[in-house]
Write a protein that holds these residues in place. Structure first.
Motif, PDB file in Angstrom:
ATOM      1  N   GLY A 109       0.779  -1.225   0.000  1.00  0.00           N
ATOM      2  CA  GLY A 109       0.000   0.000   0.000  1.00  0.00           C
ATOM      3  C   GLY A 109       0.813   1.279   0.000  1.00  0.00           C
ATOM      4  N   VAL A 110       2.133   1.161   0.034  1.00  0.00           N
ATOM      5  CA  VAL A 110       3.012   2.332   0.067  1.00  0.00           C
ATOM      6  C   VAL A 110       3.736   2.430  -1.272  1.00  0.00           C
ATOM      7  N   ARG A 111       3.841   3.632  -1.804  1.00  0.00           N
ATOM      8  CA  ARG A 111       4.538   3.810  -3.071  1.00  0.00           C
ATOM      9  C   ARG A 111       6.030   3.500  -2.896  1.00  0.00           C
ATOM     10  N   VAL A 112       6.545   2.696  -3.820  1.00  0.00           N
ATOM     11  CA  VAL A 112       7.917   2.209  -3.710  1.00  0.00           C
ATOM     12  C   VAL A 112       8.932   3.350  -3.805  1.00  0.00           C
ATOM     13  N   VAL A 113       8.554   4.443  -4.474  1.00  0.00           N
ATOM     14  CA  VAL A 113       9.509   5.555  -4.611  1.00  0.00           C
ATOM     15  C   VAL A 113       9.878   6.160  -3.258  1.00  0.00           C
ATOM     16  N   TRP A 114       9.034   5.969  -2.250  1.00  0.00           N
ATOM     17  CA  TRP A 114       9.395   6.457  -0.908  1.00  0.00           C
ATOM     18  C   TRP A 114      10.628   5.725  -0.386  1.00  0.00           C
ATOM     19  N   TRP A 115      10.679   4.410  -0.618  1.00  0.00           N
ATOM     20  CA  TRP A 115      11.867   3.661  -0.186  1.00  0.00           C
ATOM     21  C   TRP A 115      13.104   4.178  -0.909  1.00  0.00           C
ATOM     22  N   TRP A 116      12.985   4.393  -2.199  1.00  0.00           N
ATOM     23  CA  TRP A 116      14.127   4.854  -2.981  1.00  0.00           C
ATOM     24  C   TRP A 116      14.611   6.211  -2.487  1.00  0.00           C
ATOM     25  N   LEU A 117      13.702   7.096  -2.109  1.00  0.00           N
ATOM     26  CA  LEU A 117      14.076   8.416  -1.621  1.00  0.00           C
ATOM     27  C   LEU A 117      14.854   8.308  -0.316  1.00  0.00           C
ATOM     28  N   VAL A 118      14.395   7.450   0.594  1.00  0.00           N
ATOM     29  CA  VAL A 118      15.115   7.241   1.854  1.00  0.00           C
ATOM     30  C   VAL A 118      16.484   6.620   1.583  1.00  0.00           C
ATOM     31  N   PHE A 119      16.534   5.702   0.642  1.00  0.00           N
ATOM     32  CA  PHE A 119      17.798   5.062   0.266  1.00  0.00           C
ATOM     33  C   PHE A 119      18.798   6.092  -0.250  1.00  0.00           C
ATOM     34  N   LEU A 120      18.342   7.021  -1.094  1.00  0.00           N
ATOM     35  CA  LEU A 120      19.225   8.068  -1.607  1.00  0.00           C
ATOM     36  C   LEU A 120      19.768   8.933  -0.480  1.00  0.00           C
ATOM     37  N   LEU A 121      18.913   9.276   0.467  1.00  0.00           N
ATOM     38  CA  LEU A 121      19.350  10.088   1.599  1.00  0.00           C
ATOM     39  C   LEU A 121      20.394   9.344   2.423  1.00  0.00           C
ATOM     40  N   ALA A 122      20.165   8.051   2.633  1.00  0.00           N
ATOM     41  CA  ALA A 122      21.121   7.241   3.398  1.00  0.00           C
ATOM     42  C   ALA A 122      22.458   7.132   2.668  1.00  0.00           C
ATOM     43  N   LEU A 123      22.421   7.027   1.356  1.00  0.00           N
ATOM     44  CA  LEU A 123      23.657   6.878   0.577  1.00  0.00           C
ATOM     45  C   LEU A 123      24.476   8.162   0.565  1.00  0.00           C
ATOM     46  N   GLY A 124      23.803   9.295   0.629  1.00  0.00           N
ATOM     47  CA  GLY A 124      24.512  10.560   0.738  1.00  0.00           C
ATOM     48  C   GLY A 124      24.906  11.162  -0.599  1.00  0.00           C
ATOM     49  N   PRO A 125      25.821  12.123  -0.577  1.00  0.00           N
ATOM     50  CA  PRO A 125      26.144  12.889  -1.789  1.00  0.00           C
ATOM     51  C   PRO A 125      26.725  12.069  -2.917  1.00  0.00           C
ATOM     52  N   ILE A 126      27.336  10.934  -2.603  1.00  0.00           N
ATOM     53  CA  ILE A 126      27.880  10.094  -3.670  1.00  0.00           C
ATOM     54  C   ILE A 126      26.760   9.573  -4.567  1.00  0.00           C
ATOM     55  N   GLY A 127      25.519   9.592  -4.048  1.00  0.00           N
ATOM     56  CA  GLY A 127      24.373   9.173  -4.842  1.00  0.00           C
ATOM     57  C   GLY A 127      24.050  10.110  -5.986  1.00  0.00           C
ATOM     58  N   LEU A 128      24.661  11.310  -5.987  1.00  0.00           N
ATOM     59  CA  LEU A 128      24.477  12.266  -7.082  1.00  0.00           C
ATOM     60  C   LEU A 128      25.770  12.559  -7.828  1.00  0.00           C
ATOM     61  N   PHE A 352      23.947   3.860   4.415  1.00  0.00           N
ATOM     62  CA  PHE A 352      24.431   4.839   5.391  1.00  0.00           C
ATOM     63  C   PHE A 352      25.870   4.546   5.810  1.00  0.00           C
ATOM     64  N   LEU A 353      26.198   3.281   6.007  1.00  0.00           N
ATOM     65  CA  LEU A 353      27.577   2.926   6.343  1.00  0.00           C
ATOM     66  C   LEU A 353      28.519   3.330   5.211  1.00  0.00           C
ATOM     67  N   THR A 354      28.040   3.207   3.984  1.00  0.00           N
ATOM     68  CA  THR A 354      28.836   3.632   2.836  1.00  0.00           C
ATOM     69  C   THR A 354      29.107   5.132   2.895  1.00  0.00           C
ATOM     70  N   GLN A 355      28.094   5.909   3.266  1.00  0.00           N
ATOM     71  CA  GLN A 355      28.278   7.354   3.388  1.00  0.00           C
ATOM     72  C   GLN A 355      29.294   7.691   4.474  1.00  0.00           C
ATOM     73  N   LEU A 356      29.298   6.916   5.568  1.00  0.00           N
ATOM     74  CA  LEU A 356      30.297   7.146   6.613  1.00  0.00           C
ATOM     75  C   LEU A 356      31.708   6.880   6.096  1.00  0.00           C
ATOM     76  N   VAL A 357      31.833   5.804   5.296  1.00  0.00           N
ATOM     77  CA  VAL A 357      33.141   5.471   4.737  1.00  0.00           C
ATOM     78  C   VAL A 357      33.580   6.535   3.738  1.00  0.00           C
TER      79      VAL A 357
END
Length: 430
Positions: A109-128, A352-357
């Motif tokens: 019942g939840v749009r999958v793009v919400w998960w992707w948005l949280v994932f991008l935030l967790a990954l950090g600036p390297i995601g862009l 998120f651990l990747t962003q810390l590294v």
């Protein structure tokens, strides 16, 4: 009564903009230049093409497939001095397109793009901040077509593969499992490839069209790769000859010491073995009655996990690749969504651990500080765990097809009625 969709659209739009503003801000303030590839390396390539008409991939060998030059050039339309801003604007636009295409898909019942948005935030600036962002966004668009239009999905995945090679594995999934639609899959991939080759040849780049294939062969073990983990700990323990060094030719940090050359040499054969095992298990699962729509995202995850966990290169942006098979698994039906739920959850701390590294504490990694090596080791263990999970799930799907057959009574009409099995299979999507 039909719900008004606009409140959710507005909320997601605000969240999307907020997340991307945070990531944009982080590219400007965090250490270790998370957008340095763009502002230094990509910029140099484009300036070389503009000033001296010497284009990488056309006039010389290049580490990337030829379509990768397109977003780099597009980011520099406002001038190479502002390529960083142009790049970030382009990445936000591409992510917005991918989110719009995937908007209709839900899991629980939840749009999958919400998960992707949280994932991008967790990954950090390297995601862009890397070319991988482009390939991932394009591949996510392809996921929207895998069930009903595998030919289009194959074409979109092929576009992504001509930007960064790894989405070719997704075309492989469609080819292996869409037995009744293979002509479409092949046609989609060949059409895009034919156009790319034609344009490249017209621009005079035929001699270097496939140069990216051999550009990685001489690399050693990059420090973030799972295979490098024990050697990093050896360097931290001051084992003789174990150390971190900067490869001036490849422009990356690698590990040296006894056994590193062997580990690097074994990485490609190990990857090949894992991929072959995955294909065999997927075919066995489908042959014994597993639905192709359930098997396909698991095989896609196995391919991506193998490309990351067994790779001698461990660049942090690779973690972003996981978004594609996870989204695929979440949109492939309720059963698949339940199956992928633990993976989707595990990907958030992995990111998120990747962003810390990188970029947060990369200098600490280079100094082999034990606390950040623990973070990196846990991250790498999660990568391997996802690969193992994919193998285990394929085995279970295969065994689930075998066990019911063995337990059915002879009088069961589905025991020996291949027509029923064929009818059921004919309704499957991927």
């Amino acid at each position: 009564m039909r719900r008004n969709p606009w409140p959710e659209i507005v909320v997601f739009g605000v969240a999307f903009v907020t997340v991307h503003l945070v990531l944009w801000y982080l590219t400007l303030v965090v250490p270790n230049q998370p957008i340095g590839d763009v502002t230094i390396t990509y910029r140099r390539w484009i300036e070389s093409g503009q000033s001296s008409h010497f284009w990488v991939g056309i006039d010389s060998a290049w580490v990337y497939p030829i379509l990768a030059i397109v977003p780099m050039a597009a980011a520099a339309l406002g001038g190479t001095a502002s390529i960083g801003t142009g790049w970030l604007l382009l990445m936000v636009l591409l992510n917005a397109v991918a989110a719009a295409v995937l908007w209709r898909f839900r899991a629980f019942g939840v749009r999958v793009v919400w998960w992707w948005l949280v994932f991008l935030l967790a990954l950090g600036p390297i995601g862009l901040g890397r070319i991988d962002t482009v390939a991932t966004a394009v591949a996510l668009v392809g996921v929207a077509f895998v069930a009903a239009r595998p030919g289009i999905a194959s074409a979109v995945f092929t576009v992504a593969a001509w930007i960064k090679v790894w989405p070719a594995a997704l075309v492989g999934v469609l080819f292996v499992l869409r037995r009744g639609r293979r002509v479409e899959v092949v046609a989609g991939a060949f059409t895009v490839t034919g156009l790319v080759v034609l344009v490249d040849v017209l621009f005079g780049g035929a001699a270097h069209l496939l140069s990216f294939i051999g550009e990685q062969t001489g690399r050693g073990l990059q420090i973030e790769s799972p295979l490098a983990t024990p050697f990093l700990w050896a360097a931290a323990a001051h084992v003789p000859e174990a150390a971190v060094f900067y490869d001036q030719e490849i422009l990356t940090f690698e590990v040296s010491g006894a056994g590193t050359a062997v580990a690097a040499a074994l990485s490609t054969p190990l990857m090949a073995v894992v991929v072959v095992v995955g294909v065999v298990l997927a075919l066995l699962a489908v042959r014994t009655g597993a639905r192709q729509s359930q098997v396909a995202p698991v095989l896609a995850l196995l391919f991506v996990a193998a490309l990351i966990a067994t790779n001698k290169v461990g660049s942090p942006q690779y973690i972003g690749w996981f978004a594609v098979p996870v989204v695929w698994g979440l949109v492939a039906g309720r059963g698949s969504a339940w199956r992928f739920l633990p993976v989707a959850a595990a990907m958030l701390p992995t990111a998120f651990l990747t962003q810390l590294v990188y970029p947060a504490y990369y200098d600490q990694v280079l100094m082999v500080q034990p606390w950040i090596l623990v973070v990196l080791s846990v991250r790498n263990a999660l990568e391997v765990a996802v690969l193992v999970w994919a193998v285990v799930v394929l085995v279970r799907l295969w065994r689930q097809g075998i066990e019911p057959r063995a337990s059915r009574p002879v009088g069961d009409p589905t025991h020996a009625d291949p027509s029923r099995i064929n009818v059921q299979r004919g309704r499957m999507g991927t």
